[in-house]
Motif scaffolding. Sequence first.
Motif, mmCIF file in Angstrom:
data_model
loop_
_atom_site.group_PDB
_atom_site.id
_atom_site.type_symbol
_atom_site.label_atom_id
_atom_site.label_comp_id
_atom_site.label_asym_id
_atom_site.label_seq_id
_atom_site.Cartn_x
_atom_site.Cartn_y
_atom_site.Cartn_z
ATOM 1 N N GLU A 163 0.910 -1.285 0.264
ATOM 2 C CA GLU A 163 0.099 -0.161 0.350
ATOM 3 C C GLU A 163 0.596 1.264 -0.037
ATOM 4 O OE1 GLU A 163 -3.176 0.375 0.207
ATOM 5 O OE2 GLU A 163 -2.997 -2.532 -0.223
ATOM 6 N N ALA A 164 0.255 2.290 -0.649
ATOM 7 C CA ALA A 164 0.789 3.746 -0.477
ATOM 8 C C ALA A 164 1.505 4.467 1.136
ATOM 9 C CB ALA A 164 0.362 5.194 -1.339
ATOM 10 N N PRO A 165 2.249 4.941 1.412
ATOM 11 C CA PRO A 165 3.218 4.770 0.101
ATOM 12 C C PRO A 165 4.311 3.381 0.309
ATOM 13 C CG PRO A 165 3.620 6.422 2.673
ATOM 14 C CD PRO A 165 1.857 4.887 2.903
ATOM 15 N N TYR A 166 3.428 3.145 1.514
ATOM 16 C CA TYR A 166 5.477 1.398 1.931
ATOM 17 C C TYR A 166 5.671 1.180 -0.085
ATOM 18 C CZ TYR A 166 3.827 3.188 6.060
ATOM 19 O OH TYR A 166 3.061 3.896 7.369
ATOM 20 N N LYS A 167 4.542 0.685 -0.696
ATOM 21 C CA LYS A 167 5.101 0.052 -1.477
ATOM 22 C C LYS A 167 6.073 0.953 -2.738
ATOM 23 C CE LYS A 167 0.896 1.095 -4.176
ATOM 24 N NZ LYS A 167 -0.228 1.274 -5.822
ATOM 25 N N TYR A 168 6.076 1.969 -2.539
ATOM 26 C CA TYR A 168 7.168 3.769 -3.118
ATOM 27 C C TYR A 168 8.667 3.136 -2.245
ATOM 28 C CZ TYR A 168 2.930 4.814 -5.170
ATOM 29 O OH TYR A 168 1.612 5.224 -5.650
ATOM 30 N N MET A 169 8.261 3.007 -1.014
ATOM 31 C CA MET A 169 9.559 2.788 -0.117
ATOM 32 C C MET A 169 10.063 1.658 -0.980
ATOM 33 S SD MET A 169 8.631 4.216 3.472
ATOM 34 C CE MET A 169 8.054 5.435 3.884
ATOM 35 N N ASP A 170 9.455 0.487 -0.684
ATOM 36 C CA ASP A 170 10.263 -0.527 -0.971
ATOM 37 C C ASP A 170 10.545 -1.315 -2.279
ATOM 38 O OD1 ASP A 170 10.663 -3.408 -0.395
ATOM 39 O OD2 ASP A 170 8.860 -3.971 -0.860
ATOM 40 N N GLY A 171 9.855 -0.554 -3.587
ATOM 41 C CA GLY A 171 10.206 0.157 -4.937
ATOM 42 C C GLY A 171 11.229 0.332 -5.074
ATOM 43 N N TRP A 172 11.371 1.399 -4.559
ATOM 44 C CA TRP A 172 12.987 1.973 -4.534
ATOM 45 C C TRP A 172 13.723 1.493 -3.951
ATOM 46 C CZ3 TRP A 172 16.472 4.579 -0.817
ATOM 47 C CH2 TRP A 172 17.061 5.224 -2.076
ATOM 48 N N HIS A 173 14.167 0.867 -2.313
ATOM 49 C CA HIS A 173 15.188 0.135 -2.258
ATOM 50 C C HIS A 173 15.265 -1.231 -2.984
ATOM 51 C CE1 HIS A 173 15.934 2.045 1.603
ATOM 52 N NE2 HIS A 173 14.568 2.372 1.648
ATOM 53 N N LEU A 174 13.935 -1.407 -3.513
ATOM 54 C CA LEU A 174 14.818 -3.026 -4.987
ATOM 55 C C LEU A 174 15.117 -2.948 -6.175
ATOM 56 C CD1 LEU A 174 11.530 -4.403 -3.941
ATOM 57 C CD2 LEU A 174 13.818 -5.322 -3.226
ATOM 58 N N ALA A 175 14.977 -1.246 -6.838
ATOM 59 C CA ALA A 175 14.986 -1.150 -8.052
ATOM 60 C C ALA A 175 16.639 -0.361 -7.343
ATOM 61 C CB ALA A 175 14.336 0.472 -8.272
ATOM 62 N N SER A 176 17.284 0.202 -6.500
ATOM 63 C CA SER A 176 18.288 1.241 -5.863
ATOM 64 C C SER A 176 19.714 0.118 -5.851
ATOM 65 C CB SER A 176 18.260 2.552 -4.574
ATOM 66 O OG SER A 176 17.139 3.165 -4.783
ATOM 67 N N PHE A 177 18.670 -0.951 -5.643
ATOM 68 C CA PHE A 177 19.849 -1.686 -5.026
ATOM 69 C C PHE A 177 20.372 -2.511 -6.775
ATOM 70 C CE2 PHE A 177 20.709 -6.523 -4.915
ATOM 71 C CZ PHE A 177 21.310 -6.765 -3.920
ATOM 72 N N PHE A 178 19.443 -3.061 -6.956
ATOM 73 C CA PHE A 178 19.597 -3.829 -8.477
ATOM 74 C C PHE A 178 20.045 -2.569 -9.357
ATOM 75 C CE2 PHE A 178 16.849 -7.371 -7.401
ATOM 76 C CZ PHE A 178 18.117 -7.891 -6.819
ATOM 77 N N ARG A 179 20.333 -1.178 -9.098
ATOM 78 C CA ARG A 179 20.706 -0.060 -10.112
ATOM 79 C C ARG A 179 22.037 -0.519 -10.457
ATOM 80 N NH1 ARG A 179 23.205 4.094 -9.473
ATOM 81 N NH2 ARG A 179 22.631 4.964 -6.924
ATOM 82 N N THR A 180 22.776 -1.184 -9.359
ATOM 83 C CA THR A 180 24.204 -1.029 -8.541
ATOM 84 C C THR A 180 25.184 -2.325 -8.693
ATOM 85 O OG1 THR A 180 24.190 -0.607 -6.720
ATOM 86 C CG2 THR A 180 24.375 0.971 -8.449
ATOM 87 N N ALA A 181 24.022 -2.881 -7.487
ATOM 88 C CA ALA A 181 24.050 -4.442 -7.796
ATOM 89 C C ALA A 181 25.282 -5.699 -8.653
ATOM 90 C CB ALA A 181 23.021 -4.969 -7.314
ATOM 91 N N PHE A 182 24.474 -5.434 -9.750
ATOM 92 C CA PHE A 182 25.774 -6.188 -10.309
ATOM 93 C C PHE A 182 27.078 -5.690 -10.712
ATOM 94 C CE2 PHE A 182 20.741 -7.173 -12.238
ATOM 95 C CZ PHE A 182 21.033 -8.755 -12.203
ATOM 96 N N GLU A 183 27.563 -5.068 -10.840
ATOM 97 C CA GLU A 183 28.487 -3.423 -10.958
ATOM 98 C C GLU A 183 29.537 -4.080 -9.721
ATOM 99 O OE1 GLU A 183 27.718 0.487 -11.056
ATOM 100 O OE2 GLU A 183 26.323 0.085 -12.620
ATOM 101 N N ALA A 184 28.269 -4.224 -8.655
ATOM 102 C CA ALA A 184 29.716 -4.732 -7.381
ATOM 103 C C ALA A 184 29.692 -6.045 -7.497
ATOM 104 C CB ALA A 184 28.347 -4.361 -6.340
#
Length: 372
Positions: A351-372
């Motif tokens: 539910e909002a706003p928590y789904k946006y928090m969760d999605g942001w953390h997941l997307a942010s993680f995968f934005r750099t995780a492969f490079e690491a």
Amino acid sequence: MPSRYAKWMYEWEDRLTSVDNNRVVRPLDWGLECARDWPCRNGVPPGQLPSDPEKFFADYNQRIIAGSDEFYSYRTPSDFRLEQREVKVFSTREIPDPKLEEKVRGTHASFLRFTSPVLTSYPENNLVNARWFPARGRRAVVLLPHWNADAIAYTGLCKVLNILGVAVLRLSMPYHDIRMPAETRRADYAVSANIGRTLNAVRQGVVDIRCCLDWLEQQGYNQLGLIGTSLGSCYAFIASAHDARICTAAFNHASTYFADVVWHGQTTRHIRQGLEAEIDLERLRQLFLAISPMVYFDKFARFRRRSLVVYADYDLTFLPEFSREVVREFANHHLDHKVVVLPCGHYTTGEAPYKYMDGWHLASFFRTAFEA
């Protein structure tokens, strides 16, 4: 005493849990037929019916844990194919949401289909389904939704990951959406009071994930990851413990022992109701031990990867104390991981706003995780 915020959150969780009013209480069923073709038999003849089913499964769990690389092994399917098909919701609610149905009406998408190497008595369930969200490059993840997710859940996250250059296969887990047997209205056969079937559903889910990785490699993707939420997190962790190709993984709601979630979770009260007349928690823990992430940390630690662990402070389904125990195990094994704690519960994560928090953390993680 709980704070005002905690009371408000728990009340919200209760309301969201009660929306699904079509849960069915089923009695304990050993499901011995599901173990007929399992590996790790150690001399147990196929098809033999034991006089003591509980001892049979308790002993089998120990053999599975000792030989889990064999139990979760498979042969790569030879019938991979992409199908262009109309998108459907496959709601598990008693009364489907007409707004969701209207939202997808007339839309089409590509779906990967293949025959699962782990066959069951249900033809619908044996044909694996994964919606394909392609992206350029070599990075791809398999996404595992939560238990009883409809077929369009997490599509927004898939599209965000595409923008970040990550391709996604959104897997329909065993007994979910298009794989749901005609006799059921929910994904009840994935987790239930049927011991053998629940064990086999996890085995099938893990094997199906690994088959999806095979297909992604065939398409040229060689940086592979997983995202699993709730039950999908369990599947994702066990798959990661048995497949070296997974270089990054996110466990969105994580817990320790499968039986503890069934016994204490708000979402699974109807399963406990069917079990507790015949069995207690300690015995159930032994019966579901081989599908519990907690027993596979040593095998998970064999492979170098970066992980994200997300849990919620007010979770009544995956209790926070269980999630914190998972975090401690990551630290004890000196694993490369990041921890995120959401200020919500299990259902309110959607539910909002928590789904946006969760999605942001997941997307942010995968934005750099492969490079690491």
